[in-house]
Write a protein that holds these residues in place. Structure first.
Motif, PDB file in Angstrom:
ATOM      1  N   ASP A 195       0.835  -1.191   0.000  1.00 45.75           N
ATOM      2  CA  ASP A 195       0.000   0.000   0.000  1.00 45.75           C
ATOM      3  C   ASP A 195       0.875   1.249   0.000  1.00 45.75           C
ATOM      4  OD1 ASP A 195       0.988   0.174   2.592  1.00 45.75           O
ATOM      5  OD2 ASP A 195      -0.922  -0.309   3.553  1.00 45.75           O
ATOM      6  N   ASP A 196       0.228   2.414  -0.010  1.00 43.90           N
ATOM      7  CA  ASP A 196       0.971   3.678  -0.069  1.00 43.90           C
ATOM      8  C   ASP A 196       1.882   3.848   1.140  1.00 43.90           C
ATOM      9  OD1 ASP A 196       1.373   6.490  -1.178  1.00 43.90           O
ATOM     10  OD2 ASP A 196       0.560   6.948   0.807  1.00 43.90           O
ATOM     11  N   ARG A 197       1.431   3.406   2.312  1.00 42.55           N
ATOM     12  CA  ARG A 197       2.265   3.561   3.504  1.00 42.55           C
ATOM     13  C   ARG A 197       3.547   2.760   3.363  1.00 42.55           C
ATOM     14  NH1 ARG A 197       3.431   0.981   8.203  1.00 42.55           N
ATOM     15  NH2 ARG A 197       4.051   2.361   9.938  1.00 42.55           N
ATOM     16  N   TRP A 198       3.467   1.570   2.729  1.00 39.63           N
ATOM     17  CA  TRP A 198       4.673   0.764   2.549  1.00 39.63           C
ATOM     18  C   TRP A 198       5.740   1.584   1.836  1.00 39.63           C
ATOM     19  CZ3 TRP A 198       8.289  -0.737  -0.798  1.00 39.63           C
ATOM     20  CH2 TRP A 198       9.096  -1.824  -0.454  1.00 39.63           C
ATOM     21  N   TRP A 199       5.358   2.258   0.766  1.00 43.17           N
ATOM     22  CA  TRP A 199       6.323   3.035  -0.013  1.00 43.17           C
ATOM     23  C   TRP A 199       6.818   4.241   0.761  1.00 43.17           C
ATOM     24  CZ3 TRP A 199       8.638   1.070  -4.058  1.00 43.17           C
ATOM     25  CH2 TRP A 199       8.021  -0.002  -4.714  1.00 43.17           C
ATOM     26  N   ARG A 200       5.970   4.831   1.579  1.00 45.56           N
ATOM     27  CA  ARG A 200       6.390   5.988   2.375  1.00 45.56           C
ATOM     28  C   ARG A 200       7.392   5.573   3.449  1.00 45.56           C
ATOM     29  NH1 ARG A 200       3.687  10.588   2.069  1.00 45.56           N
ATOM     30  NH2 ARG A 200       3.759  10.999   4.303  1.00 45.56           N
ATOM     31  N   VAL A 201       7.162   4.410   4.049  1.00 45.12           N
ATOM     32  CA  VAL A 201       8.118   3.918   5.044  1.00 45.12           C
ATOM     33  C   VAL A 201       9.428   3.526   4.369  1.00 45.12           C
ATOM     34  CG1 VAL A 201       8.592   2.050   6.685  1.00 45.12           C
ATOM     35  CG2 VAL A 201       6.352   3.173   6.679  1.00 45.12           C
ATOM     36  N   ALA A 202       9.350   2.828   3.228  1.00 43.75           N
ATOM     37  CA  ALA A 202      10.541   2.335   2.542  1.00 43.75           C
ATOM     38  C   ALA A 202      11.423   3.454   2.015  1.00 43.75           C
ATOM     39  CB  ALA A 202      10.131   1.407   1.392  1.00 43.75           C
ATOM     40  N   GLY A 204      11.518   6.577   3.585  1.00 42.63           N
ATOM     41  CA  GLY A 204      11.838   7.513   4.651  1.00 42.63           C
ATOM     42  C   GLY A 204      10.857   8.641   4.851  1.00 42.63           C
ATOM     43  N   ALA A 205       9.769   8.675   4.078  1.00 34.13           N
ATOM     44  CA  ALA A 205       8.776   9.727   4.285  1.00 34.13           C
ATOM     45  C   ALA A 205       8.050   9.530   5.611  1.00 34.13           C
ATOM     46  CB  ALA A 205       7.776   9.754   3.130  1.00 34.13           C
ATOM     47  N   VAL A 206       7.923   8.273   6.028  1.00 33.33           N
ATOM     48  CA  VAL A 206       7.406   7.925   7.353  1.00 33.33           C
ATOM     49  C   VAL A 206       8.490   7.115   8.042  1.00 33.33           C
ATOM     50  CG1 VAL A 206       5.671   6.599   8.617  1.00 33.33           C
ATOM     51  CG2 VAL A 206       4.996   7.928   6.613  1.00 33.33           C
ATOM     52  N   ARG A 207       8.815   7.483   9.275  1.00 34.00           N
ATOM     53  CA  ARG A 207       9.910   6.816   9.997  1.00 34.00           C
ATOM     54  C   ARG A 207       9.386   6.296  11.335  1.00 34.00           C
ATOM     55  NH1 ARG A 207      14.902  11.035   8.626  1.00 34.00           N
ATOM     56  NH2 ARG A 207      14.386  11.210   6.388  1.00 34.00           N
TER      57      ARG A 207
END
Length: 419
Positions: A195-202, A204-207
């Motif tokens: 999902d979108d969160r996966w890409w944000r975590v991968a 560094g947008a979400v840490r």
């Protein structure tokens, strides 16, 4: 703290209980049990309380369990709905009291009721989940590459096929990555959606974690026509010998590619970096092409290999009909399921044009537990091998070989992700 066990309440958490649930999760995984504001804000943003279970003792959370919707690619490319299980823990003071069993039973019953075809998880320990009907269905392997032994041309400057490699930024990856991965997973048995969160975590947008973030380099392979066909995030350390010679290690973090040409070019790119003498592959498929992209395959040494994705079949008919078959034949098999979710006797009629599976009263030719069915379903395991180990029983001589001819795949399934 009470000494009760089997009568402790197991139920979904409320939003106000999420901090205590996180504390119990961190405790179970031997992480610092305190809950900081960043972790709380992140988890509260994606946790579905209705699918987040807990056991409580005197209002203190002592066991955790969470599931979420997932798509798993079956053999042939059909995605099936899966119940993805994660964040499973029982506090050390409350082990051996049946808490995990109660949480698992509750979740699997709900998944069956929803119509999920399978349940999935990544097992931290091997011996836990077989008793709940899960079987290891994919394997993951890590290689270390001695760059100086590979035989690759040290003067390599780019792909010879007319493609190109570009370094891009994290924002570009969030734009290009999802479509690339979606093309990959549609043809990769064992792959799951992101999902979108996966890409944000991968990127560094979400840490969310407590591990410091180190921004990777992102190498993108573009085919001669300009289409993005591969992505390789990697980091490099800073190592020098006493003789002032560079000895850096490049660590690849989830290379994905939709063509062998893209895969070859990205590995050659990483192996050609100045100062890099060693490359760590990250988790790969056990039959990955990587070693044989090298003129000397012995330059790639396996450093780790273990079970990865575990599967639990919830609907035998839909699972068997969702996948494709390279061979043609019929198999009547008896499935034992202690939980009563997927047991029964079934007839499978399969060919390259499709398959039908239905309950039957015909005599069984092969008998097996639902956990062995899960291992066979994605095509990696061998029924003949299971028979030799006493894990399946032939009711008709040769039935295991028939099962292998129908179920095994030419390339091994692989799940690139952990969850």
């Amino acid at each position: 703290m009470s000494s009760r066990g089997h009568d402790l309440p197991v139920r979904p958490v409320t939003t106000s209980e999420i901090p205590d649930w996180i504390r119990a999760l961190n405790t179970g995984f031997l992480r610092t049990p305190t809950v900081d504001e960043a972790e709380l804000a992140d988890r509260t943003g994606y946790i579905d309380p209705s699918r987040t279970l807990a056991a409580f003792d005197d209002d203190r959370c002592v066991a955790t369990f969470r599931s979420f919707p997932q798509e798993l690619t079956a053999v042939g490319g059909t995605p099936v709905p899966a119940d993805a299980i994660t964040n499973v823990s029982v506090t050390a003071t409350h082990r051996r009291r049946g808490l995990l069993t109660r949480m698992m039973d509750q979740d699997l019953a709900a998944a069956k009721e929803r119509g999920d075809v399978v349940a999935t998880l990544i097992a931290a320990e091997y011996r836990i989940y077989g008793r709940y009907g899960f079987g290891p269905a994919t394997t993951a392997t890590q290689w270390a590459i001695d760059v100086q032994r590979t035989g690759l041309d040290p003067r390599w400057s780019g792909p010879e096929d007319g493609g190109r490699i570009d370094l891009v930024d994290a924002a570009d990856v969030r734009k290009l990555g999802p479509e690339l991965h979606d093309r990959l997973r549609r043809g990769l048995p064992g792959a799951i959606d992101r999902d979108d969160r996966w890409w944000r975590v991968a990127t560094g947008a979400v840490r969310p974690g407590r591990v410091p973030w180190h921004e990777p380099f992102y190498a993108v392979y573009r085919a001669p026509g300009g289409e993005v066909a591969g992505l390789a995030p990697y980091t490099c350390d800073d190592t020098w010998t006493d003789a002032k010679q560079p000895g850096d290690t490049a660590t690849v973090r989830g290379l994905i590619a939709t063509t062998p040409a893209a895969e070859r070019a990205l590995w050659q790119h990483v192996c050609s970096l100045d100062w890099v003498t060693r490359v760590k592959s990250g988790w790969r498929s056990p039959d990955d092409l990587l070693p044989h992209f090298l003129p000397d395959p012995r330059a790639a040494t396996i450093t780790s290999q273990a079970d990865w994705l575990w599967v639990r079949v919830l609907d035998v008919v839909r699972a068997m009909e969702a996948r494709s078959y390279e061979g043609e034949g019929t198999l009547v098999f008896e499935v034992t399921d202690a939980a009563g979710l997927a047991g029964g006797r079934y007839r499978l009629d399969a060919s390259a044009h499709g398959a039908s599976c239905a309950p039957t009263t015909e005599s069984a030719e092969l008998a097996l537990d639902v956990r062995e069915l899960a291992s066979l379903w994605l095509g990696d395991a061998s029924a003949s091998r299971f028979a030799a180990l006493g894990l399946v029983r032939e009711e008709r001589a040769g039935a295991a070989r028939v099962a292998d001819a129908l179920l095994r795949t030419s390339r091994r399934p692989w799940c690139p992700d952990i969850f």
